[in-house]
Design an enzyme around this catalytic site. Structure first.
Site, PDB file in Angstrom:
ATOM      1  N   THR A 111       0.860  -1.181   0.000  1.00  0.00           N
ATOM      2  CA  THR A 111       0.000   0.000   0.000  1.00  0.00           C
ATOM      3  C   THR A 111       0.896   1.230   0.000  1.00  0.00           C
ATOM      4  O   THR A 111       1.257   1.744  -1.035  1.00  0.00           O
ATOM      5  CB  THR A 111      -0.970  -0.021   1.202  1.00  0.00           C
ATOM      6  N   LYS A 137       3.570  -6.653   4.355  1.00  0.00           N
ATOM      7  CA  LYS A 137       3.463  -5.250   3.978  1.00  0.00           C
ATOM      8  C   LYS A 137       3.078  -4.462   5.221  1.00  0.00           C
ATOM      9  O   LYS A 137       2.481  -4.990   6.152  1.00  0.00           O
ATOM     10  CB  LYS A 137       2.451  -5.050   2.860  1.00  0.00           C
ATOM     11  N   THR A 148       0.165  -2.353  11.727  1.00  0.00           N
ATOM     12  CA  THR A 148      -0.783  -2.487  10.612  1.00  0.00           C
ATOM     13  C   THR A 148      -0.091  -3.316   9.615  1.00  0.00           C
ATOM     14  O   THR A 148       0.486  -2.805   8.702  1.00  0.00           O
ATOM     15  CB  THR A 148      -1.088  -1.190   9.921  1.00  0.00           C
TER      16      THR A 148
END
Length: 207
Positions: A111, A137, A148
């Site tokens: 992302t 990621k 995250t």
């Protein structure tokens, strides 16, 4: 003893497909603009036992709830499908339905990351060479308790589902759960580990 085992671990090329019997693909499914890769598939030729750890956020995205169902209730799993560009969070029953129908699927999961992240290692267990590979990621919304992060790990070691989950949960406590960048946790934090037993070692059932 544990230090000696670590010393025998060898870093190799191959990432999430380094372990025997695993394949992966990434493609542009049209979620992101500009023909950017946005969907990934990790597939095992054999059914796997699966382990997972998930976000502690009260708000959990539909894919997290679906993954928890598979990890906690299904005896085996064979593939991981992941997308980037839409989180499918706060979407209720409709979003969960998309997970069940499979509409959502190391470049394709990026992302805000600036580089893709993958690694693989080999070691010897019970006289057999076994491999552990992975990709992840995450660069923003990273806070203690899972960060995250999306992390996908594959191994060809033969191991019981119970011991696999215990090993993952123990390691995550002192790795992923210690990382903080910006003080925010995510709705989608997930680490999944698939083990297909293709290395042929005697199944690990005890620590």
């Amino acid at each position: 003893e544990s230090q000696r085992r670590v010393d025998m671990m060898k870093i190799i090329d191959g990432g999430v497909t380094a372990a025997e019997g695993f394949q992966a693909a990434g493609l542009a499914a049209g979620i992101k603009k500009g023909n950017t890769k946005d969907m990934a598939l990790v597939y095992s030729e054999k059914p796997c036992v699966a382990a997972g750890t998930f976000t502690t956020n009260v708000v959990k995205a539909a894919p997290v709830k679906w993954d928890q169902h598979i990890v906690y209730e299904a005896p085996t799993a064979q593939a991981i499908v992941c997308n980037s560009g839409v989180a499918n969070a706060c979407t209720g029953e409709e979003g969960y339905g998309y997970c069940k129908e499979g509409k959502l699927a190391a470049q394709s999961i990026m992302t805000t990351d600036t580089v893709s992240k993958e690694v693989a290692v080999t070691m010897e267990i019970g006289g057999k060479t076994v491999t552990l590979g992975g990709m992840c990621k995450g660069s923003g919304m990273i806070h203690p308790n899972m960060c995250t992060m999306l992390g996908f790990l594959t191994t060809d070691v033969a191991i019981s589902k119970e011991l696999l989950q215990k090993a993952l949960s123990t390691v995550v406590k002192d790795t992923y759960n210690m990382v903080s960048v910006d003080g925010d946790t995510s709705t989608n934090d997930t680490v999944l580990l698939l083990a297909n037993g293709a290395a042929g070692n005697d199944e690990l059932t005890e620590e």
